[in-house]
Design an enzyme around this catalytic site. Structure first.
Site, PDB file in Angstrom:
ATOM      1  N   ILE A 120      39.588 -58.549  20.954  1.00 22.10           N
ATOM      2  CA  ILE A 120      39.118 -57.198  20.682  1.00 22.10           C
ATOM      3  C   ILE A 120      38.775 -56.480  21.991  1.00 22.10           C
ATOM      4  O   ILE A 120      39.546 -55.674  22.498  1.00 22.10           O
ATOM      5  CB  ILE A 120      37.888 -57.232  19.736  1.00 22.10           C
ATOM      6  CG1 ILE A 120      38.250 -57.937  18.424  1.00 22.10           C
ATOM      7  CG2 ILE A 120      37.381 -55.818  19.450  1.00 22.10           C
ATOM      8  CD1 ILE A 120      37.073 -58.211  17.513  1.00 22.10           C
ATOM      9  N   CYS A 121      37.615 -56.809  22.551  1.00 21.23           N
ATOM     10  CA  CYS A 121      37.112 -56.056  23.698  1.00 21.23           C
ATOM     11  C   CYS A 121      37.801 -56.395  25.017  1.00 21.23           C
ATOM     12  O   CYS A 121      37.588 -55.717  26.017  1.00 21.23           O
ATOM     13  CB  CYS A 121      35.605 -56.259  23.824  1.00 21.23           C
ATOM     14  SG  CYS A 121      34.703 -55.598  22.415  1.00 21.23           S
TER      15      CYS A 121
END
Length: 219
Positions: A120-121
């Protein structure tokens, strides 16, 4: 990333071309970290931060919703005690203009990213930045996910987008490149001694043996 940048000497990292972004090494993310042993990610991310400082590589710290997810872990913050992490609401760091502007202000194009969680990040900004002309490297052993599959699939996806997976010791070695560069040897060896695991222990032992040998010679 260009084809030329993927091979040859120019594909290797140099301190002068590099900029590091450390993303969301916060308590909430660590609480669901299952792809790696959490203490290893703490060790490796702090090591990466220390190596960046030793080589004077610009390092940008960022968190997401720190009022809920917690402050950046102490080990990283202690390396840069005067730097306040950029606190975001956007999940994708590369959509936060403050972070992007900070990276671009360095004038450097080799972007080194590590963070939580990988799929995700880390993956979102890595893929986007690679599409915008940056040579992106993701430090996989200073990043992690809620599952091994999540981490592995993220790395595969990023590789397809032209992102280069790398480890923190490889970053340090490419920045050092030559042991004749004495001005950074002390900083690198200090990090290896503290964070290099068995390598650090072996180096400490070697130093002990050399010191004993020299003492014996001079006696």
């Amino acid at each position: 990333m260009s084809k030329e940048a993927k091979s040859g000497l120019q594909a290797l990292l140099t301190p002068e071309e590099s900029v590091v972004v450390l993303i969301d090494h916060q308590p909430f993310q660590f609480a669901n970290l299952n792809s790696h042993e959490p203490t290893m990610i703490v060790n490796n991310s702090v090591a990466l931060a220390k190596v960046a400082k030793a080589f004077d590589v610009p390092t940008i710290l960022t968190t997401v919703l720190e009022e809920r997810g917690g402050y950046l872990i102490k080990g990283i913050q202690d390396v840069f005690p005067d730097q306040k992490p950029i606190n975001r609401t956007l999940i994708n760091t590369w959509e936060d203009q403050v972070v992007v502007d900070a990276v671009k202000a360095t004038g450097r194009k080799k972007l080194i990213i590590a963070g939580l969680w990988t799929e995700i990040c880390v993956a979102m900004p890595a893929i986007q930045a690679a599409g915008e002309g940056f040579d992106v490297f993701v430090v996989t052993d200073a990043s992690g996910s809620g599952s091994k599959e999540g981490h592995d699939m993220a790395v595969r996806r990023m590789v397809q987008a032209g992102v280069v997976p790398i480890t923190w010791t490889a970053v340090a070695s490419e920045w050092q490149r030559d042991w004749a560069r004495e001005e950074t040897i002390s900083g690198v060896t200090d990090v290896l001694l503290e964070h290099g695991g068995a390598t650090g222990v072996a180096f400490s032992w070697e130093t002990q043996l050399l010191a004993t040998a020299r003492a014996g010679t001079s006696a």
